[in-house]
Design an enzyme around this catalytic site. Structure first.
Site, PDB file in Angstrom:
ATOM      1  N   LYS A  13       0.631  -1.139   0.032  1.00  0.00           N
ATOM      2  CA  LYS A  13      -0.038   0.173   0.036  1.00  0.00           C
ATOM      3  C   LYS A  13       0.790   1.188  -0.065  1.00  0.00           C
ATOM      4  O   LYS A  13       2.128   1.228   0.392  1.00  0.00           O
ATOM      5  CB  LYS A  13      -0.904   0.124   1.124  1.00  0.00           C
ATOM      6  CG  LYS A  13      -0.203   0.204   2.709  1.00  0.00           C
ATOM      7  CD  LYS A  13       0.152   1.621   3.207  1.00  0.00           C
ATOM      8  CE  LYS A  13       0.617   1.338   4.646  1.00  0.00           C
ATOM      9  NZ  LYS A  13       1.284   2.595   4.874  1.00  0.00           N
ATOM     10  N   PRO A  99       9.131  -3.911  -0.416  1.00  0.00           N
ATOM     11  CA  PRO A  99      10.030  -3.638   0.537  1.00  0.00           C
ATOM     12  C   PRO A  99       9.823  -3.665   1.941  1.00  0.00           C
ATOM     13  O   PRO A  99       8.620  -3.369   2.407  1.00  0.00           O
ATOM     14  CB  PRO A  99      10.424  -2.093   0.226  1.00  0.00           C
ATOM     15  CG  PRO A  99       9.811  -2.022  -1.250  1.00  0.00           C
ATOM     16  CD  PRO A  99       8.715  -3.104  -1.417  1.00  0.00           C
ATOM     17  N   ALA A 102       9.359  -0.262   5.214  1.00  0.00           N
ATOM     18  CA  ALA A 102       9.583   0.617   4.104  1.00  0.00           C
ATOM     19  C   ALA A 102       8.370   1.578   3.853  1.00  0.00           C
ATOM     20  O   ALA A 102       8.273   2.328   2.980  1.00  0.00           O
ATOM     21  CB  ALA A 102       9.727  -0.017   2.633  1.00  0.00           C
ATOM     22  N   GLY A 103       7.329   1.407   4.689  1.00  0.00           N
ATOM     23  CA  GLY A 103       6.203   2.259   4.935  1.00  0.00           C
ATOM     24  C   GLY A 103       5.016   1.692   3.749  1.00  0.00           C
ATOM     25  O   GLY A 103       4.072   2.446   3.635  1.00  0.00           O
ATOM     26  N   GLY A 106       4.130  -4.109   4.320  1.00  0.00           N
ATOM     27  CA  GLY A 106       4.121  -5.676   3.775  1.00  0.00           C
ATOM     28  C   GLY A 106       3.590  -6.449   4.873  1.00  0.00           C
ATOM     29  O   GLY A 106       3.258  -7.571   4.820  1.00  0.00           O
ATOM     30  N   GLY A 107       4.492  -6.484   6.017  1.00  0.00           N
ATOM     31  CA  GLY A 107       4.108  -7.523   7.203  1.00  0.00           C
ATOM     32  C   GLY A 107       2.747  -7.318   7.459  1.00  0.00           C
ATOM     33  O   GLY A 107       1.995  -8.654   7.798  1.00  0.00           O
ATOM     34  N   ASP A 141      -2.537  -1.723  11.005  1.00  0.00           N
ATOM     35  CA  ASP A 141      -2.707  -1.563   9.542  1.00  0.00           C
ATOM     36  C   ASP A 141      -3.523  -2.987   8.979  1.00  0.00           C
ATOM     37  O   ASP A 141      -3.770  -3.088   8.008  1.00  0.00           O
ATOM     38  CB  ASP A 141      -1.504  -1.308   8.745  1.00  0.00           C
ATOM     39  CG  ASP A 141      -1.038   0.093   8.970  1.00  0.00           C
ATOM     40  OD1 ASP A 141      -1.885   1.066   9.666  1.00  0.00           O
ATOM     41  OD2 ASP A 141       0.013   0.469   8.791  1.00  0.00           O
TER      42      ASP A 141
HETATM   43  P1  ATP Z   1       4.010  -0.234   8.017  1.00  0.00           P
HETATM   44  O1  ATP Z   1       3.852   0.922   6.952  1.00  0.00           O
HETATM   45  O2  ATP Z   1       2.754  -0.790   8.269  1.00  0.00           O
HETATM   46  O3  ATP Z   1       4.441   0.594   9.167  1.00  0.00           O
HETATM   47  P2  ATP Z   1       6.203  -1.335   7.116  1.00  0.00           P
HETATM   48  O4  ATP Z   1       6.286  -1.507   5.635  1.00  0.00           O
HETATM   49  O5  ATP Z   1       6.903   0.046   7.527  1.00  0.00           O
HETATM   50  O6  ATP Z   1       4.960  -1.422   7.751  1.00  0.00           O
HETATM   51  P3  ATP Z   1       6.953  -3.862   7.547  1.00  0.00           P
HETATM   52  O7  ATP Z   1       7.617  -4.283   6.196  1.00  0.00           O
HETATM   53  O8  ATP Z   1       5.514  -4.529   7.530  1.00  0.00           O
HETATM   54  O9  ATP Z   1       7.003  -2.450   7.805  1.00  0.00           O
HETATM   55  O10 ATP Z   1       7.822  -4.719   8.528  1.00  0.00           O
HETATM   56  C1  ATP Z   1       8.530  -4.032   9.688  1.00  0.00           C
HETATM   57  C2  ATP Z   1       9.257  -4.904  10.708  1.00  0.00           C
HETATM   58  O11 ATP Z   1       8.324  -6.183  10.894  1.00  0.00           O
HETATM   59  C3  ATP Z   1      10.521  -5.352  10.035  1.00  0.00           C
HETATM   60  O12 ATP Z   1      11.417  -4.930  10.940  1.00  0.00           O
HETATM   61  C4  ATP Z   1      10.345  -7.002  10.105  1.00  0.00           C
HETATM   62  O13 ATP Z   1      11.563  -7.341  10.604  1.00  0.00           O
HETATM   63  C5  ATP Z   1       9.232  -7.339  10.770  1.00  0.00           C
HETATM   64  N1  ATP Z   1       8.601  -8.411  10.045  1.00  0.00           N
HETATM   65  C6  ATP Z   1       8.169  -9.594  10.591  1.00  0.00           C
HETATM   66  N2  ATP Z   1       7.146 -10.128   9.812  1.00  0.00           N
HETATM   67  C7  ATP Z   1       7.478  -9.617   8.549  1.00  0.00           C
HETATM   68  C8  ATP Z   1       6.864  -9.949   7.314  1.00  0.00           C
HETATM   69  N3  ATP Z   1       6.299 -10.862   6.912  1.00  0.00           N
HETATM   70  N4  ATP Z   1       7.136  -9.087   6.392  1.00  0.00           N
HETATM   71  C9  ATP Z   1       7.685  -7.719   6.717  1.00  0.00           C
HETATM   72  N5  ATP Z   1       8.113  -7.598   7.878  1.00  0.00           N
HETATM   73  C10 ATP Z   1       8.229  -8.286   8.701  1.00  0.00           C
END
Ligand code: ATP
Length: 292
Positions: A13, A99, A102-103, A106-107, A141
């Site tokens: 997203k 990524p 990365a905002g 993904g998780g 989220d």
């Molecule tokens: P948001 O925008 O919701 O804050 P994000 O994109 O910044 O999410 P994510 O990529 O969702 O952050 O992941 C943040 C942390 O979660 C990472 O440091 C990672 O080690 C941990 N993590 C655990 N499981 C996952 C997964 N399936 N995918 C990504 N990160 C994961």
């Protein structure tokens, strides 16, 4: 039947705009933000149901990501098994295209995909409401990704208001630098005085600009309250944003807590040109189109 493999694509997203509106007593920030799911980049989630009874394993194409309960996908499976009273027997495999840290959520998206796959396969022992509650326990989220449609999100990101029109096609290019910024860091870096209500009329103006596909107006109105603080700490992002603007972007903004940037381009040709120009200048960064 249980040697089946369940499969789902888990979308990334972007936050087309992000306003931080308050801070709750439990320290969570409240926001108003337009969340836009992306069909690409998206992760591929597979669950093998032939795992030994009582086990949940998580493997991923990204060797830096934790496995098992360190991975939010594993925690999602465990929580669902408790709520639905189903004995786990799942090997989860994730091909990571979104990524990390990365905002781009993904998780959270991986977690939502696991909840949906398991719940659907079992004949929906949890109704929509219980599934949304389970999702929220995993992260603010996660509920959004249960039904990933463009939506105005508020609360801590768990209250969704669907758009009453189809979001116009926009030519967006993502630039993901290879360093992580956690959501906690993004909020911690926020500049003093940032937290305030959304200016009256701004949401209506932005929705009107989107409804009429007015790219100039959209570009002029969008902002991200977390961007100034994150740019202060990582000045390379300002340089990258300027470079993307020089490459033809009408507007460049950070998504979520960063550091991924997205640029809005007038058409697919100018986007493709900017992509090859930027990729040549920054071979170490991922520069990819965002598809709706
Ligand atoms: P948001 O925008 O919701 O804050 P994000 O994109 O910044 O999410 P994510 O990529 O969702 O952050 O992941 C943040 C942390 O979660 C990472 O440091 C990672 O080690 C941990 N993590 C655990 N499981 C996952 C997964 N399936 N995918 C990504 N990160 C994961």
């Amino acid at each position: 039947m249980d040697d089946e493999l369940l499969y789902m694509s888990a979308p990334g997203k972007i936050n087309l705009f992000l306003k931080v509106t308050g801070k709750r007593p439990d320290n969570y920030h409240t926001l108003e933000s337009l969340f836009v799911p992306l069909s690409s980049p998206a992760d591929d989630i597979a669950i093998d149901l032939a795992a030994a009874p009582g086990t949940i394993t998580v493997g991923s194409s990204d060797i830096m990501l934790p496995g098992g309960m360190g991975n939010i996908a594993g925690r999602a499976a465990e929580l669902w098994s408790k709520r639905a009273c189903v004995m786990p027997h799942w090997d989860i495999n994730i091909v990571k295209n979104i990524p990390v840290a990365a905002g781009m959520g993904g998780g959270s998206s991986d977690a939502a995909a696991v909840l949906k796959l398991l719940n659907d396969h079992a004949g929906k022992p949890l109704d929509d409401r219980s599934l949304a509650e389970t999702a929220l326990e995993l992260g603010a989220d996660v509920p959004f990704f249960l039904k990933p449609e463009p939506a105005m999100m508020s609360g801590i990101g768990e209250i969704a208001e669907d758009l009453d029109f189809v979001l116009p096609e926009m030519n967006l290019l993502l630039l993901a630098p290879q360093f992580p910024v956690s959501a906690a860091e993004g909020y911690r870096l926020m500049l003093p005085g940032t937290v305030s209500p959304l200016a009256p009329g701004l949401k209506t103006d932005l929705l009107n600009a989107l409804r009429t596909a007015d790219l100039e107006k959209i570009s002029a109105l969008i902002f991200n309250d977390l961007q100034p603080g994150v740019f202060n700490k990582y000045p390379i992002l300002e340089i990258l944003a300027q470079r993307m603007t020089q490459a033809g972007a009408m507007r460049v903004l950070m998504t979520g807590s960063g550091p991924t940037l997205f640029g809005i381009f007038a058409d697919s040709k100018s986007r493709a040109q900017a992509q090859s120009e930027l990729q040549a200048a920054y071979p170490e960064y991922r520069i990819i189109p965002a598809e709706f």
